[in-house]
Design a protein around this motif. Sequence first.
Motif, PDB file in Angstrom:
ATOM      1  N   GLN A  65       0.713  -1.268   0.109  1.00 22.59           N
ATOM      2  CA  GLN A  65      -0.169   0.074   0.004  1.00 22.59           C
ATOM      3  C   GLN A  65       0.817   1.334   0.029  1.00 22.59           C
ATOM      4  OE1 GLN A  65      -2.374   1.415   3.456  1.00 22.59           O
ATOM      5  NE2 GLN A  65      -4.036   0.742   1.868  1.00 22.59           N
ATOM      6  N   ASP A  66       0.356   2.176  -0.671  1.00 21.44           N
ATOM      7  CA  ASP A  66       1.073   3.472  -0.611  1.00 21.44           C
ATOM      8  C   ASP A  66       0.187   4.635  -1.156  1.00 21.44           C
ATOM      9  OD1 ASP A  66       3.218   5.275  -0.487  1.00 21.44           O
ATOM     10  OD2 ASP A  66       4.769   4.059  -1.517  1.00 21.44           O
ATOM     11  N   PHE A  67       0.570   5.938  -1.118  1.00 22.65           N
ATOM     12  CA  PHE A  67      -0.130   6.928  -1.481  1.00 22.65           C
ATOM     13  C   PHE A  67       0.458   8.079  -2.085  1.00 22.65           C
ATOM     14  CE2 PHE A  67       1.578   8.099   2.800  1.00 22.65           C
ATOM     15  CZ  PHE A  67       1.656   9.858   2.375  1.00 22.65           C
ATOM     16  N   ILE A  68      -0.294   9.014  -2.713  1.00 21.40           N
ATOM     17  CA  ILE A  68       0.202  10.364  -3.417  1.00 21.40           C
ATOM     18  C   ILE A  68      -0.496  11.460  -2.926  1.00 21.40           C
ATOM     19  CG2 ILE A  68       1.447   9.298  -5.206  1.00 21.40           C
ATOM     20  CD1 ILE A  68      -0.864  10.022  -7.100  1.00 21.40           C
ATOM     21  N   GLN A  69      -0.192  12.426  -2.683  1.00 27.77           N
ATOM     22  CA  GLN A  69      -0.687  13.731  -2.574  1.00 27.77           C
ATOM     23  C   GLN A  69      -1.013  14.429  -3.774  1.00 27.77           C
ATOM     24  OE1 GLN A  69      -1.659  15.037   0.380  1.00 27.77           O
ATOM     25  NE2 GLN A  69      -0.362  13.898   2.075  1.00 27.77           N
ATOM     26  N   VAL A  70      -2.148  14.952  -4.420  1.00 30.81           N
ATOM     27  CA  VAL A  70      -2.396  15.388  -5.500  1.00 30.81           C
ATOM     28  C   VAL A  70      -3.007  16.546  -5.473  1.00 30.81           C
ATOM     29  CG1 VAL A  70      -1.955  13.604  -7.284  1.00 30.81           C
ATOM     30  CG2 VAL A  70      -4.122  13.861  -5.843  1.00 30.81           C
ATOM     31  N   ASP A  71      -2.692  17.980  -5.952  1.00 30.27           N
ATOM     32  CA  ASP A  71      -3.504  19.076  -5.843  1.00 30.27           C
ATOM     33  C   ASP A  71      -4.144  19.035  -7.053  1.00 30.27           C
ATOM     34  OD1 ASP A  71      -2.035  19.608  -3.790  1.00 30.27           O
ATOM     35  OD2 ASP A  71      -0.270  20.546  -4.682  1.00 30.27           O
ATOM     36  N   PHE A  72      -3.745  18.396  -8.107  1.00 29.67           N
ATOM     37  CA  PHE A  72      -4.154  18.534  -9.606  1.00 29.67           C
ATOM     38  C   PHE A  72      -5.632  18.572  -9.610  1.00 29.67           C
ATOM     39  CE2 PHE A  72      -5.412  16.357 -13.615  1.00 29.67           C
ATOM     40  CZ  PHE A  72      -4.959  17.245 -14.479  1.00 29.67           C
ATOM     41  N   ASN A 108      -8.896  16.628   1.929  1.00 21.24           N
ATOM     42  CA  ASN A 108      -8.305  17.324   2.640  1.00 21.24           C
ATOM     43  C   ASN A 108      -8.010  16.695   4.248  1.00 21.24           C
ATOM     44  OD1 ASN A 108      -6.434  19.325   1.917  1.00 21.24           O
ATOM     45  ND2 ASN A 108      -7.706  20.805   1.758  1.00 21.24           N
ATOM     46  N   SER A 109      -9.343  16.443   4.602  1.00 23.46           N
ATOM     47  CA  SER A 109      -9.390  16.058   6.197  1.00 23.46           C
ATOM     48  C   SER A 109      -9.187  14.174   6.204  1.00 23.46           C
ATOM     49  CB  SER A 109     -10.524  16.469   6.980  1.00 23.46           C
ATOM     50  OG  SER A 109     -11.672  16.576   5.731  1.00 23.46           O
ATOM     51  N   GLY A 110      -8.820  13.650   5.115  1.00 22.02           N
ATOM     52  CA  GLY A 110      -8.277  12.342   5.133  1.00 22.02           C
ATOM     53  C   GLY A 110      -9.632  11.518   5.062  1.00 22.02           C
ATOM     54  N   GLN A 111     -10.956  11.974   4.840  1.00 22.80           N
ATOM     55  CA  GLN A 111     -12.083  11.285   4.784  1.00 22.80           C
ATOM     56  C   GLN A 111     -12.046  10.641   3.234  1.00 22.80           C
ATOM     57  OE1 GLN A 111     -14.377  14.526   5.815  1.00 22.80           O
ATOM     58  NE2 GLN A 111     -15.282  13.689   7.733  1.00 22.80           N
ATOM     59  N   THR A 112     -12.440   9.334   3.133  1.00 20.91           N
ATOM     60  CA  THR A 112     -12.586   8.618   1.825  1.00 20.91           C
ATOM     61  C   THR A 112     -13.863   9.359   1.060  1.00 20.91           C
ATOM     62  OG1 THR A 112     -11.646   6.630   2.911  1.00 20.91           O
ATOM     63  CG2 THR A 112     -12.753   6.556   0.680  1.00 20.91           C
ATOM     64  N   GLN A 113     -13.568   9.652  -0.037  1.00 24.78           N
ATOM     65  CA  GLN A 113     -14.813  10.191  -0.996  1.00 24.78           C
ATOM     66  C   GLN A 113     -15.301   9.262  -1.696  1.00 24.78           C
ATOM     67  OE1 GLN A 113     -15.521  14.002  -0.691  1.00 24.78           O
ATOM     68  NE2 GLN A 113     -14.507  13.175   1.315  1.00 24.78           N
ATOM     69  N   ALA A 144     -16.531  13.697  -5.973  1.00 25.68           N
ATOM     70  CA  ALA A 144     -15.820  13.215  -5.359  1.00 25.68           C
ATOM     71  C   ALA A 144     -14.008  13.533  -5.827  1.00 25.68           C
ATOM     72  CB  ALA A 144     -15.958  11.646  -4.652  1.00 25.68           C
ATOM     73  N   LEU A 145     -14.073  13.083  -7.041  1.00 28.99           N
ATOM     74  CA  LEU A 145     -12.740  13.204  -7.686  1.00 28.99           C
ATOM     75  C   LEU A 145     -12.180  14.759  -7.492  1.00 28.99           C
ATOM     76  CD1 LEU A 145     -10.787  11.821  -9.331  1.00 28.99           C
ATOM     77  CD2 LEU A 145     -11.831  12.592 -11.329  1.00 28.99           C
ATOM     78  N   LYS A 146     -13.152  15.526  -7.500  1.00 24.20           N
ATOM     79  CA  LYS A 146     -12.834  16.988  -7.549  1.00 24.20           C
ATOM     80  C   LYS A 146     -12.415  17.348  -6.073  1.00 24.20           C
ATOM     81  CE  LYS A 146     -15.009  18.585 -11.694  1.00 24.20           C
ATOM     82  NZ  LYS A 146     -16.217  19.283 -12.279  1.00 24.20           N
ATOM     83  N   ASN A 147     -12.706  16.732  -4.914  1.00 25.28           N
ATOM     84  CA  ASN A 147     -12.423  17.039  -3.672  1.00 25.28           C
ATOM     85  C   ASN A 147     -11.054  16.471  -3.214  1.00 25.28           C
ATOM     86  OD1 ASN A 147     -14.465  18.681  -3.085  1.00 25.28           O
ATOM     87  ND2 ASN A 147     -16.038  16.974  -2.474  1.00 25.28           N
ATOM     88  N   THR A 148     -10.525  15.431  -4.047  1.00 26.26           N
ATOM     89  CA  THR A 148      -9.492  14.471  -3.840  1.00 26.26           C
ATOM     90  C   THR A 148      -8.223  15.137  -3.620  1.00 26.26           C
ATOM     91  OG1 THR A 148     -10.568  12.782  -4.801  1.00 26.26           O
ATOM     92  CG2 THR A 148      -8.237  12.404  -4.450  1.00 26.26           C
ATOM     93  N   THR A 149      -7.386  14.950  -2.581  1.00 26.14           N
ATOM     94  CA  THR A 149      -6.086  15.565  -2.492  1.00 26.14           C
ATOM     95  C   THR A 149      -5.036  14.452  -1.981  1.00 26.14           C
ATOM     96  OG1 THR A 149      -6.550  16.107  -0.153  1.00 26.14           O
ATOM     97  CG2 THR A 149      -7.016  17.680  -1.732  1.00 26.14           C
ATOM     98  N   LYS A 150      -5.547  13.276  -2.039  1.00 26.85           N
ATOM     99  CA  LYS A 150      -4.813  12.182  -1.565  1.00 26.85           C
ATOM    100  C   LYS A 150      -5.287  10.826  -2.234  1.00 26.85           C
ATOM    101  CE  LYS A 150      -2.427   9.907   2.521  1.00 26.85           C
ATOM    102  NZ  LYS A 150      -2.641   9.942   3.939  1.00 26.85           N
ATOM    103  N   ILE A 151      -4.532  10.152  -2.881  1.00 31.83           N
ATOM    104  CA  ILE A 151      -4.933   8.935  -3.404  1.00 31.83           C
ATOM    105  C   ILE A 151      -4.084   7.829  -2.774  1.00 31.83           C
ATOM    106  CG2 ILE A 151      -5.401   7.615  -5.530  1.00 31.83           C
ATOM    107  CD1 ILE A 151      -5.235  10.093  -7.089  1.00 31.83           C
TER     108      ILE A 151
END
Lengths: 188, 466
Positions: A65-72, A108-113, A144-151
């Motif tokens: 498991q790993d994650f990335i931070q995305v602002d895109f 942003n607050s780590g909640q799964t969208q 949900a995708l447009k709220n995403t900052t972390k995958i």
Amino acid sequence: MIKQFVKYLFLAIIINSFYLSCTEPVDFDQINDFKTTPVVESSLIFFDEPATRFLDNGNEIATIQDFIQVDFFKSEFITDNLAKAEFVFETNNAINRGFQVRVAFLNNSGQTQHTFTVSIPPSTNSAPVTSRFTELFEGPSLVALKNTTKIVFTLNMLPGAAITNNTSGRISLKSKAVLYFNLESSSL
Amino acid sequence: MRHLSMTFVFITCFSFGQNKQLLYGFSEVPQSLLLNPGVKIKNSGFVGVPFLSHIHASAGTSGITVYDVFADNGVDFNTKLQNAVYKSKARNFVSINQQLELLSGGFAFGSSFEKNEYISFGIYQELDVIGYVPKDYAILGLEGNQNNINRVFDAGHLNASGEVISVFHLGYNKKVNNLFTYGVRGKIYSSIINVNSTKNQGSFVTVQGQNNIYTHIFDLDLEVKTSGLANIKDGEADAIYKDLKKRMLLGGDLGLGFDVGFTYQFDKQWTFDASILDVGFIRHTKDVENYSVRGRYAFEGINPFFSEAGAGQTADDYWSKVEDEFSAIFEADTTKTKFTTWRPVKWNASLNYAFGEKKEKDCNCIKGESEYQNAVGAQLYAINRPKQPQAALTLYYFRHIFKGLSAKTTYTIDSFSLYNLGLGLSANLGNINFYVMADNFLQYKNVYNAQSVSLQLGFNYIFKKK
């Protein structure tokens, strides 16, 4: 006298003809109707590994498991103009174990969208098994995708015959995003 | 968006190219000296009416027209726009040129009884804009890359330049003998605003990838250079006005240039003349701001589970590296590097045949220099432009209609069209000279569909030859 008059008349006609040029109707307000719907495709994630990569000192690695931070996805351009998206996955598995790739989108607050899972079926006879999976983002999932900052990406190896140093085959995954934009003059 | 459309309206109302085929060689008008400093001068002096002595506006589009895109014909605007983009070529362009003479004058002098030397001078303001169709950018913007896998988008399609300058000039003309006249003009340019982006290179392409479905290859070398803009961008209206005034009056980025030209008379009827204009440069050192986007990067996605760098590198480290690569390319670098621009050099040459001698009946012109009433000729014009020079060929007919009134009609073939008809008139009422010239008459039934239009007019006070 007449000559003078003719002279001025001639001049007046010529000068006026410069200004009284005709036009067919044009409407520059049409620029407000400007709309373009480009479709952009971009590579996403990939991997290509042999079965033995899932062994660590003789023990199976069942989960990575790993994650990335995305602002895109939260950027103004995407928020305003992205009308629809698809994530397309192409897999090729010659290992006699099934796999799952779980993709979770967090705000942003780590909640799964939003989440989805790509299932990669096992190969029964060492011949590669290909499969394709498409996740569509529309309506609530697009929001949900447009709220995403972390995958968060999770790769699970499903139960089956034990992996050894002699287990053959490879597993590969390729993917792309298909982004459908709707650009209008009001949002530019 | 509204501003953009207003700009379009402005361009199309006052639009044409830089070629002044009507004024060239029209020696009744003192401003013909600006197109050939070696013209045969017909007056002993002149004073241009301030701000009204030479008003020139021209604009043109090669390829599509304003009507193609904005016609109010019920066809969907986006359809028209797309058709226009597909129809145009990257070498198609829009150009605008405008000049306004603020002050001008000239006088003859010389030791002999016939004054054979002439000094002319003046100040004019010029706006010159050329923009090529950024075709590949437009296609990418309209379609995206989905239907264009393997298509190489050319970053060089971004090619445009614009400037506003004021020009202070002083010219000398000498009639050496009855056969030969030459002239030179020195110019000081004061650049008010300059924006140019004409040396862009590179490409963007999406190809089948090695590790992933696609590899996206960015190879960009783009730069926009500006001078005189940075202050305007963040200044107050008052300060901007003062700054512009200062830059106009030799307080801007300065440059030097010259014009040369001559007229050679083979015999009574045949003449040949030629000129080179605006051989010069401007050095931009004040209020310079340049933006560049440079770099090469091939992106094929990321491998979140098994990073290439091996254990220790997290997916986020990997992704951050990718993001850094992108910002290294796409975040524009701002520099203050001074730069030099070259003025668009223009060439003119014409061969002229005069005929039809004037009857003596109501002539009070100078004896000895018999005036022909008609002339026909051919004129070649060329201008150096960022992508390639543009040329025009004009055939013309010149006629003294009656005393003080002369007319010239032209037929021109150029980058814009193959059927450009023009008409120019010069009238002397007493000592006042008035002239007006415009071309592309065939297009006037729908000026929005014109590829180009140009207009010159002005008033001068002329001192006639005694």
